[in-house]
Write a protein that holds these residues in place. Structure first.
Motif, PDB file in Angstrom:
ATOM      1  N   LEU A   1      14.199  19.483  45.109  1.00  0.00           N
ATOM      2  CA  LEU A   1      14.781  20.503  44.238  1.00  0.00           C
ATOM      3  C   LEU A   1      15.551  19.873  43.085  1.00  0.00           C
ATOM      4  N   MET A   2      16.323  18.833  43.378  1.00  0.00           N
ATOM      5  CA  MET A   2      17.078  18.173  42.311  1.00  0.00           C
ATOM      6  C   MET A   2      16.160  17.528  41.286  1.00  0.00           C
ATOM      7  N   LEU A   3      15.038  16.962  41.749  1.00  0.00           N
ATOM      8  CA  LEU A   3      14.073  16.386  40.810  1.00  0.00           C
ATOM      9  C   LEU A   3      13.510  17.444  39.880  1.00  0.00           C
ATOM     10  N   LEU A   4      13.134  18.588  40.438  1.00  0.00           N
ATOM     11  CA  LEU A   4      12.593  19.663  39.607  1.00  0.00           C
ATOM     12  C   LEU A   4      13.624  20.133  38.582  1.00  0.00           C
ATOM     13  N   GLY A   5      14.862  20.281  39.024  1.00  0.00           N
ATOM     14  CA  GLY A   5      15.898  20.761  38.121  1.00  0.00           C
ATOM     15  C   GLY A   5      16.276  19.755  37.056  1.00  0.00           C
ATOM     16  N   THR A   6      16.491  18.501  37.444  1.00  0.00           N
ATOM     17  CA  THR A   6      16.931  17.496  36.475  1.00  0.00           C
ATOM     18  C   THR A   6      15.836  17.176  35.463  1.00  0.00           C
ATOM     19  N   ARG A   7      14.580  17.182  35.897  1.00  0.00           N
ATOM     20  CA  ARG A   7      13.494  16.923  34.948  1.00  0.00           C
ATOM     21  C   ARG A   7      13.416  18.020  33.891  1.00  0.00           C
ATOM     22  N   ALA A   8      13.680  19.249  34.288  1.00  0.00           N
ATOM     23  CA  ALA A   8      13.677  20.341  33.313  1.00  0.00           C
ATOM     24  C   ALA A   8      14.886  20.263  32.389  1.00  0.00           C
ATOM     25  N   LEU A   9      16.048  19.920  32.951  1.00  0.00           N
ATOM     26  CA  LEU A   9      17.270  19.875  32.143  1.00  0.00           C
ATOM     27  C   LEU A   9      17.307  18.694  31.190  1.00  0.00           C
TER      28      LEU A   9
ATOM     29  N   VAL B   1      20.085  26.176  39.125  1.00  0.00           N
ATOM     30  CA  VAL B   1      20.088  26.623  40.521  1.00  0.00           C
ATOM     31  C   VAL B   1      19.414  25.585  41.411  1.00  0.00           C
ATOM     32  N   ALA B   2      18.302  25.015  40.953  1.00  0.00           N
ATOM     33  CA  ALA B   2      17.586  24.013  41.732  1.00  0.00           C
ATOM     34  C   ALA B   2      18.446  22.784  41.982  1.00  0.00           C
ATOM     35  N   VAL B   3      19.164  22.332  40.953  1.00  0.00           N
ATOM     36  CA  VAL B   3      20.030  21.155  41.109  1.00  0.00           C
ATOM     37  C   VAL B   3      21.171  21.452  42.067  1.00  0.00           C
TER      38      VAL B   3
END
Length: 337
Positions: free
Chosen positions: A153-161, A91-93
């Motif tokens: 938001l994309m940084l938070l999502g991609t780092r988790a993924l 969702v963040a990405v």
């Protein structure tokens, strides 16, 4: 003695940015949805508009922004507690890409690229200083804010993924993908520069002599932007060349040292976002029959076709940057004992 688990420091700054944006933009968005002042989009206009929200009424656009801010706030809270799970990371990405790439228009690129060019042109007497002030409006600043929130938001999502990525192997494949992407990311700004420098020199590349005479006064601005594009194209080669990993000899104090992998990669990604947004705006306008560029440009192939390639340029630059970052990380892991 503190026994609490260490915080994931790379996520602190983007989490704060997302949280601040959510808290500040949520009440603003609700105000706009209720008809409040300072709505930063061209609400309800006919046609595609410059941004995705322009064709919508202010009530609908404000509601979209309010929901986005609310979702971003939830993501920030979850990220503050620890690494995001897969669902909120996706969702963040997706939300980040919408805010940073799909929603904005050419104004971000104009602010970042045209502003220094127009400042030089104004100092040289080739443009009016009043043209510079037109870029620093609230709608333009708001787009910059939205892009900052989206990137975070994309940084938070991609780092988790991508947690746990970077294992040995795959460096050669990343280099191969990076080379193809780099070739595209270099070719597009070169094509654009050929047209704009041709116009500056009085050569009607892709346009008629009559149209060239019509835009003669603004050709230095296009040439200036092309210069920045060519500089960027030259630096893009570093994503697949050794001098993009080790500081060259001519760099004082740093020569011979390893270049931090994030520096070239994040710089390229930062450029790819406004380039893609600007290109998507031009494509939307062209597909809906809206005017792109000065009056009469629609019938001049060289005046609009290069901009249609900008989404390809931005996407290729992003792929090249990510391939570079992946390759550097894999090589580091491969050499660890």
């Amino acid at each position: 003695m503190n026994t609490s688990p260490p915080r994931n420091r790379p996520t602190i700054v983007p989490t704060l940015i997302v949280a601040v944006w959510s808290v500040s933009h949520l009440p603003l968005s609700l105000l706009w949805a209720l008809g409040g002042p300072a709505y930063p989009f061209d609400a309800g206009r006919t046609g595609a508009g410059s941004t995705l929200l322009d064709p919508l009424p202010a009530a609908a656009g404000g509601a979209v922004l309010a929901v986005s801010a609310l979702v971003a706030g939830v993501v920030a809270v979850l990220a503050g507690r620890g690494p995001l799970d897969r669902a909120p990371a996706v969702v963040a990405v997706a939300l980040g890409a919408g805010l940073a790439v799909l929603l904005p228009d050419v104004r971000i690129m104009m602010t970042a690229g045209y502003l220094p060019v127009m400042l030089v042109a104004a100092l040289a007497g080739q443009a009016e200083f009043s043209m510079i002030a037109t870029m620093l409006t609230w709608p333009s600043v708001n787009l910059l804010i939205l892009m900052a929130a989206g990137v975070s938001l994309m940084l938070l999502g991609t780092r988790a993924l991508t947690a746990g990525a970077g294992r040995p192997g795959g460096a050669a494949r990343a280099l191969r993908v990076g080379r193809y992407a780099t070739a595209v990311a270099v070719a597009v700004p070169v094509v654009y520069a050929v047209t704009r420098f041709g116009w500056l020199l009085g050569v009607p590349v892709g346009i008629s002599d009559r149209f060239l005479a019509h835009i003669a006064e603004i050709t230095p601005i296009g040439a200036g932007l092309s210069t920045l594009g060519l500089i960027g194209a030259g630096l893009t080669f570093g994503l697949v060349r050794p001098w993009g990993e080790i500081w060259p000899r001519w760099v004082p104090f740093l020569h011979g040292r390893a270049i931090p992998a994030r520096l070239p990669a994040y710089s390229a990604l930062a450029v790819s976002l406004p380039v893609t947004s600007a290109g998507l705006m031009y494509v939307r306008k062209k597909l809906t029959g809206e005017q792109v560029g000065p009056a009469g440009a629609d019938t001049e192939l060289g005046a609009w076709l290069p901009e249609m390639l900008w989404p390809l340029w931005g996407a290729a630059l992003a792929v090249a940057a990510l391939a570079y970052l992946s390759r550097r990380r894999r090589l580091v892991h491969a050499h660890r004992p």
